[in-house]
Design an enzyme around this catalytic site. Structure first.
Site, mmCIF file in Angstrom:
data_model
loop_
_atom_site.group_PDB
_atom_site.id
_atom_site.type_symbol
_atom_site.label_atom_id
_atom_site.label_comp_id
_atom_site.label_asym_id
_atom_site.label_seq_id
_atom_site.Cartn_x
_atom_site.Cartn_y
_atom_site.Cartn_z
ATOM 1 N N SER A 190 0.851 -1.192 0.000
ATOM 2 C CA SER A 190 0.000 0.000 0.000
ATOM 3 C C SER A 190 0.888 1.244 0.000
ATOM 4 C CB SER A 190 -0.940 -0.028 1.214
ATOM 5 O OG SER A 190 -1.816 1.072 1.203
ATOM 6 N N THR A 191 0.855 2.037 1.055
ATOM 7 C CA THR A 191 1.645 3.269 1.105
ATOM 8 C C THR A 191 3.129 2.971 0.901
ATOM 9 O OG1 THR A 191 0.064 4.161 2.701
ATOM 10 C CG2 THR A 191 2.171 5.303 2.492
ATOM 11 N N HIS A 217 -2.877 -1.184 -3.179
ATOM 12 C CA HIS A 217 -3.992 -0.272 -2.941
ATOM 13 C C HIS A 217 -3.832 0.974 -3.812
ATOM 14 C CE1 HIS A 217 -4.176 -2.036 1.424
ATOM 15 N NE2 HIS A 217 -4.647 -2.886 0.509
ATOM 16 N N MET A 311 0.067 1.103 5.337
ATOM 17 C CA MET A 311 -0.621 1.292 6.614
ATOM 18 C C MET A 311 -1.790 0.306 6.717
ATOM 19 S SD MET A 311 -2.530 4.938 6.026
ATOM 20 C CE MET A 311 -3.681 5.227 4.676
ATOM 21 N N ASP A 314 -4.120 -5.053 6.123
ATOM 22 C CA ASP A 314 -4.604 -5.873 5.021
ATOM 23 C C ASP A 314 -3.565 -6.940 4.666
ATOM 24 O OD1 ASP A 314 -6.163 -6.792 2.935
ATOM 25 O OD2 ASP A 314 -5.534 -5.235 1.534
#
Length: 370
Positions: A190-191, A217, A311, A314
């Site tokens: 993600s991030t 994401h 973050m 998941d």
């Protein structure tokens, strides 16, 4: 208090963002109308985190980001449109050192801000806690001490300076059969994910024997450009899984944004496919949903899960289950993760077979995959 510098040429956006963060109670906010003002505030206000508009007159967002990363590296969240052009520029910004990005509200901006406000706050909070690598843009910072910026703009750096030349397919032996695979690598991030994916995939050879499926994401307009960018940076073939596609060795499939990505069995074999985003999952494409679909179809011993920077949590639950059932998992270590949320949750749950820095993940995969 978190010191936040909001950089945007729109007075309305500055006002709306200022109101959103003022309501949180633990932000001290300063503002800049353009890149030049931002650089002045950088030295005066000493922010912990910056939100930076991509499109500004004069010193634009990318050039300003360059100066931030060279002069005083500071976690930065880009504010970008969700157009194809906006996706390309945003991915360029992530390569240059930005931590994350948020969508620029469109239409009735004040109403959109009510909807996007909580997401913007969560991303800025995560960025404020993010880890900037000490070596980030180090070579550029050294060069900046001896060269000047022409007209206030930094030269656009080449991404990693690499040029991929794929070897021709060997003549002996049959071509890979789509759907006939010995195992699958499942990657969640993600991030901070795009540069991490670059580092991981560029370390794998063109003849890597298992297909790789990625849940990153991202909005739907970004995953196609991300796949094309990664395809130009690594020896494997990278494509967006925008339709059902048979799995084949030597290929990487990036799940389409604003949807989920799952595996399914067809008469011809296994396929990767986009499916509508499910409300039970907070982030999309969902890592947990991808892994769960794989566990329903594939012997866990033939699966390797990789959970990198991001973050939230998941992927932590399902990858822990994968390991419990005989699969193997790799978590990026805290020392290199931009945000040690997802991989950290996997480690804390006891679901990581291996915990290793980003630059060593490809090597760990090569040891696990026969």
């Amino acid at each position: 208090m978190i010191r936040l510098l909001v950089v945007d040429d729109s007075a309305l956006m500055r006002k709306l963002l200022g109101s959103v963060f003022a309501a949180e109670g633990d932000f001290e906010v300063a503002f800049a109308r353009d890149g030049d003002e931002a650089l002045a505030e950088l030295g005066r206000f000493l922010p912990d985190v910056v939100t930076l508009d991509v499109n500004m007159p004069g010193l634009d967002g990318l050039a300003c980001l360059d100066r931030i990363m060279l002069d005083r590296p500071t976690p930065t969240v880009m504010v970008s449109s969700l157009t194809a052009d906006g996706a390309e520029v945003t991915l360029d910004a992530l390569d240059r050192g930005a931590i994350d990005f948020v969508a620029k509200p469109g239409g009735a901006v004040s109403l959109e801000m009510d909807r996007l406000g909580p997401l913007i706050v969560s991303k800025v909070r995560a960025a404020a806690r993010a880890r900037l690598r000490p070596t980030l843009r180090l070579a550029d910072r050294v060069r900046a001490r001896t060269t000047s910026f022409e007209g206030g703009r930094a030269e656009r750096p080449r991404v990693k300076g690499r040029q991929i030349v794929r070897p021709p397919s060997p003549s002996p032996g049959p071509a890979p059969v789509p759907g006939a695979v010995d195992g699958i690598v499942l990657v969640g991030t993600s991030t901070g994910g795009p540069p991490a994916l670059d580092a991981l995939l560029s370390g794998l050879p063109a003849d890597f024997p298992w297909p790789v499926v990625v849940a990153q994401h991202m909005p739907g307009s970004f995953t196609g450009p991300l796949a094309r960018r990664l395809d130009g940076l690594c020896a494997l073939r990278v494509q967006e899984a925008a339709r059902p596609m048979p799995l084949a060795p030597g290929n990487v499939y990036v799940g389409k944004g604003d949807a989920d990505v799952t595996l399914a069995r067809r008469p011809s074999g296994l396929v990767v496919q986009p499916v509508p985003a499910h409300a039970d999952y907070l982030w999309h494409p969902s890592v947990d949903r991808l892994v769960a679909s794989a566990l329903d179809l594939v012997d866990p011993a033939r699966l390797v899960g990789v959970l990198m920077t991001g973050m939230g949590r998941d992927g932590a639950v399902t990858m822990s289950e994968m390991r419990r059932r005989g699969g193997r998992t790799i978590a990026e270590s805290e020392e290199t993760a931009v945000v040690w949320g997802m991989p950290g949750e996997l480690v804390r749950a006891g679901g990581a077979s291996v915990v290793t820095p980003l630059d060593d993940i490809a090597g760990a995969l090569l040891e696990m995959v026969p």
